[in-house]
Design a protein around this motif. Sequence first.
Motif, PDB file in Angstrom:
ATOM      1  N   THR A   1       0.829  -1.227   0.000  1.00  0.00           N
ATOM      2  CA  THR A   1       0.000   0.000   0.000  1.00  0.00           C
ATOM      3  C   THR A   1       0.854   1.263   0.000  1.00  0.00           C
ATOM      4  OG1 THR A   1      -1.474  -1.342   1.412  1.00  0.00           O
ATOM      5  CG2 THR A   1      -2.133   0.905   1.057  1.00  0.00           C
TER       6      THR A   1
ATOM      7  N   VAL B   1      -4.988  -3.180   1.886  1.00  0.00           N
ATOM      8  CA  VAL B   1      -6.136  -2.741   2.686  1.00  0.00           C
ATOM      9  C   VAL B   1      -7.438  -2.958   1.917  1.00  0.00           C
ATOM     10  CG1 VAL B   1      -7.138  -0.795   3.953  1.00  0.00           C
ATOM     11  CG2 VAL B   1      -4.666  -1.017   3.795  1.00  0.00           C
ATOM     12  N   LYS B   2      -7.430  -2.595   0.663  1.00  0.00           N
ATOM     13  CA  LYS B   2      -8.605  -2.777  -0.214  1.00  0.00           C
ATOM     14  C   LYS B   2      -9.849  -2.115   0.383  1.00  0.00           C
ATOM     15  CE  LYS B   2      -6.717  -7.119  -1.833  1.00  0.00           C
ATOM     16  NZ  LYS B   2      -6.785  -8.547  -1.913  1.00  0.00           N
TER      17      LYS B   2
ATOM     18  N   SER C   1     -11.549   0.308  -0.944  1.00  0.00           N
ATOM     19  CA  SER C   1     -12.341   1.009  -1.959  1.00  0.00           C
ATOM     20  C   SER C   1     -13.567   0.182  -2.364  1.00  0.00           C
ATOM     21  CB  SER C   1     -11.439   1.261  -3.177  1.00  0.00           C
ATOM     22  OG  SER C   1     -12.188   1.780  -4.240  1.00  0.00           O
TER      23      SER C   1
ATOM     24  N   PHE D   1      -4.678   5.008   5.161  1.00  0.00           N
ATOM     25  CA  PHE D   1      -5.565   3.952   5.672  1.00  0.00           C
ATOM     26  C   PHE D   1      -4.805   2.673   6.037  1.00  0.00           C
ATOM     27  CE2 PHE D   1      -8.769   6.230   2.840  1.00  0.00           C
ATOM     28  CZ  PHE D   1      -9.137   7.083   3.865  1.00  0.00           C
TER      29      PHE D   1
ATOM     30  N   CYS E   1      -7.437   0.043  -4.853  1.00  0.00           N
ATOM     31  CA  CYS E   1      -7.417   1.055  -5.919  1.00  0.00           C
ATOM     32  C   CYS E   1      -6.059   1.135  -6.587  1.00  0.00           C
ATOM     33  CB  CYS E   1      -7.850   2.407  -5.386  1.00  0.00           C
ATOM     34  SG  CYS E   1      -6.560   3.332  -4.532  1.00  0.00           S
ATOM     35  N   MET E   2      -5.030   0.601  -5.927  1.00  0.00           N
ATOM     36  CA  MET E   2      -3.712   0.607  -6.586  1.00  0.00           C
ATOM     37  C   MET E   2      -3.044  -0.753  -6.398  1.00  0.00           C
ATOM     38  SD  MET E   2      -1.437   3.079  -4.167  1.00  0.00           S
ATOM     39  CE  MET E   2      -1.123   2.673  -2.459  1.00  0.00           C
TER      40      MET E   2
ATOM     41  N   CYS F   1      -0.469   4.743   2.023  1.00  0.00           N
ATOM     42  CA  CYS F   1      -1.813   5.292   2.170  1.00  0.00           C
ATOM     43  C   CYS F   1      -2.085   5.453   3.658  1.00  0.00           C
ATOM     44  CB  CYS F   1      -2.842   4.348   1.546  1.00  0.00           C
ATOM     45  SG  CYS F   1      -4.507   5.023   1.599  1.00  0.00           S
TER      46      CYS F   1
ATOM     47  N   CYS G   1      -1.924  -2.767  -2.912  1.00  0.00           N
ATOM     48  CA  CYS G   1      -2.605  -2.339  -1.687  1.00  0.00           C
ATOM     49  C   CYS G   1      -3.200  -3.554  -0.993  1.00  0.00           C
ATOM     50  CB  CYS G   1      -3.701  -1.322  -1.984  1.00  0.00           C
ATOM     51  SG  CYS G   1      -4.699  -0.994  -0.516  1.00  0.00           S
TER      52      CYS G   1
HETATM   53  S1  SF4 Z   1      -6.201   1.744   1.408  1.00  0.00           S
HETATM   54 FE1  SF4 Z   1      -7.973   2.273   0.143  1.00  0.00          FE
HETATM   55  S2  SF4 Z   1      -7.576   4.363  -0.633  1.00  0.00           S
HETATM   56 FE2  SF4 Z   1      -5.657   3.532   0.193  1.00  0.00          FE
HETATM   57  S3  SF4 Z   1      -4.627   2.684  -1.597  1.00  0.00           S
HETATM   58 FE3  SF4 Z   1      -5.784   1.003  -0.664  1.00  0.00          FE
HETATM   59  S4  SF4 Z   1      -7.787   0.957  -1.655  1.00  0.00           S
HETATM   60 FE4  SF4 Z   1      -6.790   2.909  -2.174  1.00  0.00          FE
END
Ligand code: SF4
Length: 578
Positions: free
Chosen positions: A72, A306-307, A309, A484, A300-301, A482, A304
């Motif tokens: 991430t 966390v996922k 989105s 998050f 989103c990238m 990120c 990542c």
């Molecule tokens: S944590 Fe959420 S906003 Fe951050 S990169 Fe991952 S999916 Fe995108």
Amino acid sequence: MGGPTGDRMIRVDMTNQTASIEPYPEDWKLLGGRSLSARILLSECDPTCEPLGPDHILVIAPGLLAGTSAPTSGRISVGGKSPLTGGIKEANAGGDPGQDLMKLGYRCIVVKGQPADTNKRYALDITADGVNVISADEHKGKWNYKLIEDLTKTYSPKASFISIGPAGEMKLSGASVACTDSDQDRRPARHAGRGGLGAVMGSKCIKYMSIDAGKRPARKAEKSKEFSAMSKKYTKEYQEGPAQEPFPKWGTSALVTEANNIYTVPYKNRVEGRSPDVDTLDGMRIVESFEERGGGMHNCMTGCIVKCSNIVNDKDGNYKTSALEFETLTLLGSNCGIASWDDVADLDRLCDDIGLDTIETGAAVAIYMDSGEMDFGNAEGAKNLLREIAEGTDLGKAIGNGAVATGRRQKHKRVGTVKGQALPAWDPRPLKAAGVTYCTSAMGADHTTGLVVDPGQSIDDIAQASQEAQILNTAIDSSGFCQFLMPNIEEIAEFYSHVFGEQVTREQIADIAWQCMQEEWEFNRRAGFGPKDDEMPDTMKEDGIGPEKTVWDIPQEIVNKAYERFDPREELFTQKPS
Ligand code: SF4
């Protein structure tokens, strides 16, 4: 990787439509994202310049860890003098452009100048072979989704894109910069939203940038074994830890109810801090819709873990938007008296497509409604207002230029901004330390610069809490992580040490972040900012919320303490962002 050895930077001159590639300076080795953007802007941009004029500079800078296999860590910063605030601004986004630029060894893109004919449109094609400025006249005026749909037909399936919609082309102060996400469809759903930097890109007449990293592998750390082991350990601990619960399962949209409980969900142009519609706006309803409509959670990238989105579909199961986040559900939802998440999803899609910051736009629409021109809760009216922005009507331009411009047009006084930028959902009346951040950050009212969610905090603690959060968030926004993922400064230092093969201490990371903040303040000072710009607006001081009618009542001498560095406490290095 061995630090910046072999790294390069891209310089673009839009007056002559030329691009060149230079070695990346050794002095900037430990800078990335926000800290790199601030350094370039302070050293190369006249702070008194016109934000949309030829003397201004646009900086695109991936975080330092972008392109590596750290989890991430591929976010990208967009920096410049904000047309909204008149001060320095950095906004960052996920998606794949940051990862791809760094895989190619490009640490930043610095764009100067302006074409003589501003009706022209251009694009930057960036590959391992170099950079070309090409004509993009055929894409003039396209909305972001149509633009990317067309580009993906002609570019390599590996290419990612940075683009602006019509709001950026019209140079509106609420315009965002879109980045394509990691999905196969490469949707322009990730936005560097705040501060109107899409207008700066529009002023350079750049409609889009394509970045094609081909089959370039992830960047290698100097101590690659240790780096890889750290990445794996960090990923495992994250996936097995408590943070796994909220964001990966529900995204930030599930914060609505929790935030409502502490009076920090703006309602009807912030006259209250709680919304009666919280149940129909809560992100849990979106998660529940996945079963019937499809969609779901995704990253989103690339890379990542966390996922957070959410992909939101319409009733027929067709893609509508991504991600529908807490700030959007509150600013474009409850703040406009709009009760249905489905309507907010439509508004979010329109903002992404036209290229607008959802926070600034939600604040502007609410001010328009509060002025009596439109009923609160009129979702179709709000959608039409956004379409008017794309059409370039007078009213549309005012809304697209943000909260202050809309308040001025409507001669309406209740305008919640600091340094000309609309307040995010996290309300400074109950969250005093967050309020100190809004007042003292060079960016104005931007929660990503140092959010502290701690209602009832002692007045003696708020300046230090704000400063620590600002240092931490600056470090994160320079790293590419990120927020998050919630890394702390100690962890960032460890990743950096493996990247460079030499010890980078946690104190160094905090000092670099503090230095970045000082450079941002210095930019604003030279741009003409003074103590008046650090004040909370009257509406926060006069319009009370909650049972105790809580207002912003923090004396300016307490606020100003955030400018003097506190002795670092252990928590500075080990705390996670709010
Ligand atoms: S944590 Fe959420 S906003 Fe951050 S990169 Fe991952 S999916 Fe995108």
